[in-house]
Scaffold this active site. Sequence first.
Site, short mmCIF file in Angstrom:
data_model
loop_
_atom_site.label_atom_id
_atom_site.label_comp_id
_atom_site.label_asym_id
_atom_site.label_seq_id
_atom_site.Cartn_x
_atom_site.Cartn_y
_atom_site.Cartn_z
N VAL A 1 18.04 9.41 -2.65
CA VAL A 1 18.82 9.83 -3.83
C VAL A 1 19.81 10.94 -3.46
O VAL A 1 21.00 10.88 -3.83
CB VAL A 1 17.86 10.29 -4.96
CG1 VAL A 1 18.64 10.92 -6.11
CG2 VAL A 1 17.03 9.10 -5.44
N THR B 1 3.91 2.83 5.49
CA THR B 1 2.52 2.37 5.43
C THR B 1 1.67 3.28 6.31
O THR B 1 2.13 3.70 7.37
CB THR B 1 2.36 0.91 5.93
OG1 THR B 1 0.97 0.66 6.21
CG2 THR B 1 3.14 0.61 7.20
N ASP C 1 -0.75 2.33 7.99
CA ASP C 1 -1.31 1.54 9.11
C ASP C 1 -0.53 1.68 10.42
O ASP C 1 -1.06 1.39 11.49
CB ASP C 1 -1.38 0.06 8.74
CG ASP C 1 -2.21 -0.19 7.49
OD1 ASP C 1 -3.12 0.60 7.23
OD2 ASP C 1 -1.91 -1.18 6.78
N MET D 1 -9.18 3.01 7.83
CA MET D 1 -8.28 1.91 7.44
C MET D 1 -7.39 1.50 8.62
O MET D 1 -7.51 2.03 9.72
CB MET D 1 -7.44 2.32 6.25
CG MET D 1 -8.16 2.16 4.93
SD MET D 1 -7.05 2.43 3.54
CE MET D 1 -8.04 1.82 2.19
N GLY D 2 -6.48 0.58 8.37
CA GLY D 2 -5.58 0.10 9.41
C GLY D 2 -5.26 -1.37 9.23
O GLY D 2 -4.51 -1.96 9.99
N ARG D 3 -5.91 -1.97 8.26
CA ARG D 3 -5.83 -3.41 8.00
C ARG D 3 -6.25 -4.18 9.25
O ARG D 3 -7.43 -4.22 9.53
CB ARG D 3 -4.42 -3.81 7.56
CG ARG D 3 -4.45 -5.17 6.86
CD ARG D 3 -3.15 -5.55 6.24
NE ARG D 3 -2.86 -4.80 5.03
CZ ARG D 3 -2.03 -5.24 4.10
NH1 ARG D 3 -1.38 -6.37 4.25
NH2 ARG D 3 -1.82 -4.52 3.02
N ASP E 1 5.05 -4.52 6.40
CA ASP E 1 5.69 -5.78 6.84
C ASP E 1 5.69 -6.84 5.75
O ASP E 1 6.62 -7.65 5.66
CB ASP E 1 5.04 -6.29 8.13
CG ASP E 1 3.58 -6.59 7.99
OD1 ASP E 1 2.91 -5.93 7.17
OD2 ASP E 1 3.08 -7.50 8.68
N GLY E 2 4.66 -6.84 4.88
CA GLY E 2 4.65 -7.78 3.76
C GLY E 2 5.86 -7.54 2.86
O GLY E 2 6.56 -8.49 2.47
N ASP F 1 1.60 -0.26 11.61
CA ASP F 1 1.57 -1.55 12.30
C ASP F 1 2.91 -2.29 12.22
O ASP F 1 2.94 -3.51 12.13
CB ASP F 1 0.45 -2.43 11.72
CG ASP F 1 0.60 -2.63 10.22
OD1 ASP F 1 1.42 -1.94 9.59
OD2 ASP F 1 -0.12 -3.48 9.67
N GLY G 1 0.84 -1.21 0.00
CA GLY G 1 0.00 0.00 0.00
C GLY G 1 0.86 1.25 0.00
O GLY G 1 1.73 1.40 0.84
N ARG H 1 1.32 -5.06 -5.61
CA ARG H 1 1.42 -6.29 -4.83
C ARG H 1 1.78 -7.37 -5.85
O ARG H 1 1.04 -7.61 -6.79
CB ARG H 1 0.11 -6.58 -4.11
CG ARG H 1 -0.22 -5.47 -3.08
CD ARG H 1 -1.04 -5.99 -1.92
NE ARG H 1 -0.98 -5.02 -0.83
CZ ARG H 1 -1.85 -4.02 -0.68
NH1 ARG H 1 -2.83 -3.84 -1.54
NH2 ARG H 1 -1.74 -3.19 0.35
P1 ADP Z 1 2.64 -4.28 2.82
O1 ADP Z 1 4.09 -4.21 2.45
O2 ADP Z 1 1.95 -2.96 2.71
O3 ADP Z 1 2.41 -5.00 4.13
P2 ADP Z 1 1.69 -6.64 1.36
O4 ADP Z 1 1.49 -7.51 2.55
O5 ADP Z 1 0.62 -6.66 0.31
O6 ADP Z 1 1.89 -5.12 1.68
O7 ADP Z 1 3.07 -7.10 0.67
C1 ADP Z 1 3.59 -6.38 -0.44
C2 ADP Z 1 4.34 -7.29 -1.35
O8 ADP Z 1 5.48 -7.84 -0.68
C3 ADP Z 1 3.59 -8.52 -1.86
O9 ADP Z 1 2.71 -8.23 -2.90
C4 ADP Z 1 4.75 -9.37 -2.33
O10 ADP Z 1 5.28 -8.88 -3.55
C5 ADP Z 1 5.77 -9.12 -1.23
N1 ADP Z 1 5.67 -10.14 -0.19
C6 ADP Z 1 4.82 -10.19 0.87
N2 ADP Z 1 5.02 -11.30 1.61
C7 ADP Z 1 6.00 -11.99 1.00
C8 ADP Z 1 6.67 -13.24 1.26
N3 ADP Z 1 6.35 -13.99 2.32
N4 ADP Z 1 7.64 -13.62 0.41
C9 ADP Z 1 7.97 -12.87 -0.65
N5 ADP Z 1 7.39 -11.69 -0.95
C10 ADP Z 1 6.43 -11.25 -0.15
O1 F6P Z 2 -1.78 -1.29 4.13
C1 F6P Z 2 -2.36 -0.11 3.69
C2 F6P Z 2 -3.82 -0.32 3.37
O2 F6P Z 2 -4.35 0.92 2.90
C3 F6P Z 2 -4.67 -0.87 4.51
O3 F6P Z 2 -5.01 0.13 5.44
C4 F6P Z 2 -5.84 -1.44 3.75
O4 F6P Z 2 -6.44 -2.49 4.49
C5 F6P Z 2 -5.20 -1.95 2.49
O5 F6P Z 2 -3.98 -1.27 2.33
C6 F6P Z 2 -6.04 -1.73 1.27
O6 F6P Z 2 -5.44 -2.36 0.20
P1 F6P Z 2 -5.88 -2.17 -1.31
O7 F6P Z 2 -5.30 -0.88 -1.78
O8 F6P Z 2 -5.30 -3.33 -2.01
O9 F6P Z 2 -7.38 -2.11 -1.35
#
Ligand code: ADP
Ligand code: F6P
Length: 333
Positions: free
Chosen positions: A24, A126, A128, A170-172, A103-104, A130, A11, A72
């Site tokens: 940069v 993010t 969130d 929001m906040g997931r 964290d993803g 979190d 996000g 994503r």
């Molecule tokens: P955020 O970074 O906002 O928490 P996501 O959870 O959607 O968002 O993760 C973002 C991207 O990070 C995913 O679409 C993927 O490309 C990568 N990702 C997330 N989890 C994993 C994982 N366990 N292994 C490899 N890539 C990951």
């Molecule tokens: O992680 C940021 C966030 O905006 C969350 O607050 C929300 O749950 C999610 O992303 C929404 O994701 P998307 O843009 O895929 O609808």
Amino acid sequence: MKKIAVLTSGGDAPGMNACIRSVVLTAQRYGIDVIGYLHGYNGPLKQEYIDLNASDVANIIQRGGTVLHSARCLEFKTDEAAKTAAANLDELGVEALLVIGGDGSFRGAAHLANFWSGQVIGLPGTIDNDIYGSDATIGFYTAVETAVSSIDKVRDTADAFERVFLIEVMGRNAGFIGLAAAVASSADHILLPELFRTSDDEMQNIMNHLLCARERHGNNSYIVVVTENIWPGGVTALADELSKKSGSESRPVILGHVQRGGSPVTQDRLLATKLGAFAVEAALAGETNIMVGEQDMQVVTVPLEKTWKKQKALDPYLVKVATDLFDETKIRT
Ligand code: ADP
Ligand code: F6P
């Protein structure tokens, strides 16, 4: 160190551009070239990138979104994808990859590190908030500001009609935005994932609270801030149920992606600028598999794994203020 890369993933959050700019400008100061990978992990996977020089990051500190775009990329979870990305990074001579995301995205960086000998560094970006290890994340302050100004506007019409409003933020799965926005907009009640019991309990609680508020102050406006993903059917279902049970006209409002946009507020610009610079210095110092963050106004490094394995807690005193000290049902008359 001659070359680093930066990408934004997951996000998007206001302040990501300020962070890219800082990376940069700092790298330039140390004579390091920077490339920007596009569309999250699709960038290193498909070798989609742009060169980033000082002129490319002029006038972006105030812009929301991310000039590198975000995505994503589910394919990146596979070993094959990480190996391809590792080969692509080596082909360009990249020594460190800076990942701005949640964290993803950090899990993605750790996954890459299993197959790549370069350094990986996370920057918390993010709305969130979190992520364990940093008091705030880039984008959080702006999202709260947007939520608060939106709730203020809803309050005007709620007052005019003496209506109940259920406002979803929001906040997931975390209540940081909900808690901060509710307190700052003097919402009458909040539903946060960290404190949520059962829908029945919470409905009873809202009913008691609403009744108490109406007994004391008459048919005033009444605003409940609700974090997304906790009420079955969301705030629309909650509004229907509450209208029927309480007999008070209740309306749902979903703030949604508006919270992700807009020009970053000063706090986000400052955090993004500090962390962007510090990430480059951490890369130069040979750090890897870490996130850069801020704790008590000081920049810190945190092992990447800790950022998702440990859970960040809500500010307990703010929780007490919101749910105890200002709670109508607990105020003695
Ligand atoms: P955020 O970074 O906002 O928490 P996501 O959870 O959607 O968002 O993760 C973002 C991207 O990070 C995913 O679409 C993927 O490309 C990568 N990702 C997330 N989890 C994993 C994982 N366990 N292994 C490899 N890539 C990951
Ligand atoms: O992680 C940021 C966030 O905006 C969350 O607050 C929300 O749950 C999610 O992303 C929404 O994701 P998307 O843009 O895929 O609808």
